[in-house]
Write a protein that holds these residues in place. Structure first.
Motif, mmCIF file in Angstrom:
data_model
loop_
_atom_site.group_PDB
_atom_site.id
_atom_site.type_symbol
_atom_site.label_atom_id
_atom_site.label_comp_id
_atom_site.label_asym_id
_atom_site.label_seq_id
_atom_site.Cartn_x
_atom_site.Cartn_y
_atom_site.Cartn_z
ATOM 1 N N UNK A 189 0.820 -1.208 0.000
ATOM 2 C CA UNK A 189 0.000 0.000 0.000
ATOM 3 C C UNK A 189 0.854 1.258 0.000
ATOM 4 N N UNK A 190 2.024 1.214 0.625
ATOM 5 C CA UNK A 190 2.877 2.401 0.690
ATOM 6 C C UNK A 190 3.386 2.797 -0.688
ATOM 7 N N UNK A 191 3.445 1.841 -1.586
ATOM 8 C CA UNK A 191 3.819 2.112 -2.974
ATOM 9 C C UNK A 191 2.591 2.380 -3.835
ATOM 10 N N UNK A 192 1.560 1.570 -3.655
ATOM 11 C CA UNK A 192 0.385 1.658 -4.505
ATOM 12 C C UNK A 192 -0.404 2.939 -4.291
ATOM 13 N N UNK A 193 -0.614 3.333 -3.034
ATOM 14 C CA UNK A 193 -1.462 4.500 -2.767
ATOM 15 C C UNK A 193 -0.898 5.774 -3.410
ATOM 16 N N UNK A 194 0.370 6.120 -3.198
ATOM 17 C CA UNK A 194 0.888 7.316 -3.870
ATOM 18 C C UNK A 194 0.807 7.219 -5.399
ATOM 19 N N UNK A 195 1.129 6.044 -5.940
ATOM 20 C CA UNK A 195 1.080 5.866 -7.393
ATOM 21 C C UNK A 195 -0.339 6.030 -7.926
ATOM 22 N N UNK A 196 -1.288 5.336 -7.304
ATOM 23 C CA UNK A 196 -2.665 5.369 -7.787
ATOM 24 C C UNK A 196 -3.286 6.746 -7.622
ATOM 25 N N UNK A 197 -3.087 7.347 -6.450
ATOM 26 C CA UNK A 197 -3.708 8.643 -6.192
ATOM 27 C C UNK A 197 -3.098 9.740 -7.066
ATOM 28 N N UNK A 198 -1.775 9.715 -7.230
ATOM 29 C CA UNK A 198 -1.110 10.727 -8.051
ATOM 30 C C UNK A 198 -1.569 10.639 -9.501
ATOM 31 N N UNK A 199 -1.496 9.455 -10.092
ATOM 32 C CA UNK A 199 -1.824 9.317 -11.517
ATOM 33 C C UNK A 199 -3.307 9.564 -11.780
ATOM 34 N N UNK A 200 -4.167 9.147 -10.864
ATOM 35 C CA UNK A 200 -5.599 9.359 -11.060
ATOM 36 C C UNK A 200 -5.956 10.824 -10.900
ATOM 37 N N UNK A 201 -5.348 11.474 -9.917
ATOM 38 C CA UNK A 201 -5.578 12.916 -9.714
ATOM 39 C C UNK A 201 -5.117 13.706 -10.938
ATOM 40 N N UNK A 202 -3.959 13.345 -11.494
ATOM 41 C CA UNK A 202 -3.400 14.066 -12.637
ATOM 42 C C UNK A 202 -4.011 13.629 -13.964
ATOM 43 N N UNK A 203 -4.666 12.450 -13.968
ATOM 44 C CA UNK A 203 -5.187 11.842 -15.197
ATOM 45 C C UNK A 203 -4.058 11.673 -16.215
ATOM 46 N N UNK A 204 -2.905 11.246 -15.707
ATOM 47 C CA UNK A 204 -1.727 11.053 -16.544
ATOM 48 C C UNK A 204 -0.974 9.806 -16.112
ATOM 49 N N UNK A 205 -0.195 9.193 -17.001
ATOM 50 C CA UNK A 205 0.716 8.122 -16.586
ATOM 51 C C UNK A 205 1.721 8.648 -15.570
ATOM 52 N N UNK A 206 2.454 7.738 -14.955
ATOM 53 C CA UNK A 206 3.283 8.119 -13.816
ATOM 54 C C UNK A 206 4.396 9.092 -14.193
#
Length: 296
Positions: A189-206
């Motif tokens: 979760x410590x890896x997934x949450x920042x990745x998922x929330x960042x990319x979804x918020x930005x609507x962009x790939x990582x």
């Protein structure tokens, strides 16, 4: 006998993770039954499950699929999305699972307690999986990168058929270095949450998302590590940030894919544990989640 060929395996959920696992376990000689909706079960019974993978090549397995479990299994892998878990449990009668190892592969942390309450006579063995894969149609799975890693805790409930031994018969990598369940689940979760929330918020790939919002990413990583600490899991934010920095620029999180497709998001499973652990904190996570939810 824990990992012997011919184990009876149920897979609850025929998405990207469940479908890929069904193909690999069937090819390893195990008796696999997929449990899914009537539409998906029919598609699999007619055409099998096709896997196109950078790691394993093109494969197709013909395994039985049905809407609900009708006979005992040695191991049940739970591979549904977190919002679908309660409904999916109706496909697996508890009376058939009394001698079964139940291995959930869900995101988040709360599903473990739910499964133990719903299936008190089973050995629940939490696992995590890290993979970039997509179900493009019922019975049609694309594994988009060669990376695929399963993990489980060294300290865990033991069962007659151990999920780790079973997965190793397929040649899959299995990491059993986490000392306990909390560490196992929060490492993911410590890896997934920042990745998922960042990319979804930005609507962009990582890649574009992390370049455009470095402070946002730093806040998400820091807050998730702080939430993990409340559960007794020690997470190094610098190591998480380095891992995210090394991801291919075009990689899209599953949450971003779901948002683009208009599908249900795993917001509570992924962000809920952080917000509940830090009810008076996590301002960055809280703001990002609010914006994602409002955009829905």
């Amino acid at each position: 006998m824990a990992g012997q060929v011919g184990a009876r395996v149920g897979i609850l959920g025929a998405g990207a993770v469940g479908g890929m696992l069904a193909v690999l376990l069937a090819e390893a000689g195990h008796e696999v039954t997929v449990l899914a909706s009537e539409r998906t079960s029919t598609a699999i019974n007619v055409g099998g499950i096709a896997l196109r993978s950078q790691k394993f090549g093109d494969r197709r397995a013909h395994v039985p699929a049905r809407p609900y479990l009708t006979a005992p299994v040695d191991v049940l892998f739970v591979a549904v999305k977190a919002p679908d878990l309660l409904a999916a449990l109706g496909r697996v009668p508890a009376a058939l699972l009394s001698d079964t190892a139940v291995a959930p592969l869900l995101n988040g942390t709360d599903h473990v307690a739910l499964l133990r309450a719903a299936l008190p006579r089973t050995a629940v063995v939490p696992m995590t999986v890290s993979v970039e894969a997509t179900r493009t149609a019922p019975g049609d799975i694309e594994h988009l990168s060669p990376f695929l890693e399963y993990a489980l805790a060294e300290e865990r409930e033991r069962a007659r058929v151990d999920p780790e031994d079973l997965l190793r018969t397929t040649g899959l990598d299995v990491d059993a270095s986490a000392p306990d369940e909390a560490t196992l689940l929060w490492r993911k979760l410590s890896f997934l949450a920042p990745l998922a929330l960042l990319t979804t918020h930005a609507r962009q790939p990582v890649g574009p998302a992390r370049d455009a919002h470095p402070d946002l990413l730093d806040g998400l990583v820091t807050e998730t590590a702080a939430a993990a600490a409340t559960a007794g899991a020690e997470i190094d934010p610098a190591a998480v940030a380095k891992r995210i920095a090394g991801l291919p620029a075009g990689m899209r999180s599953s949450m971003l894919k779901d948002a683009i497709a208009g599908a249900t998001l795993e917001l509570d499973a992924i962000a809920g544990p952080i917000l509940r652990a830090l009810p008076d904190g996590a301002p960055v996570t809280r703001a990002v989640v609010a914006e994602i939810a409002e955009a829905r």
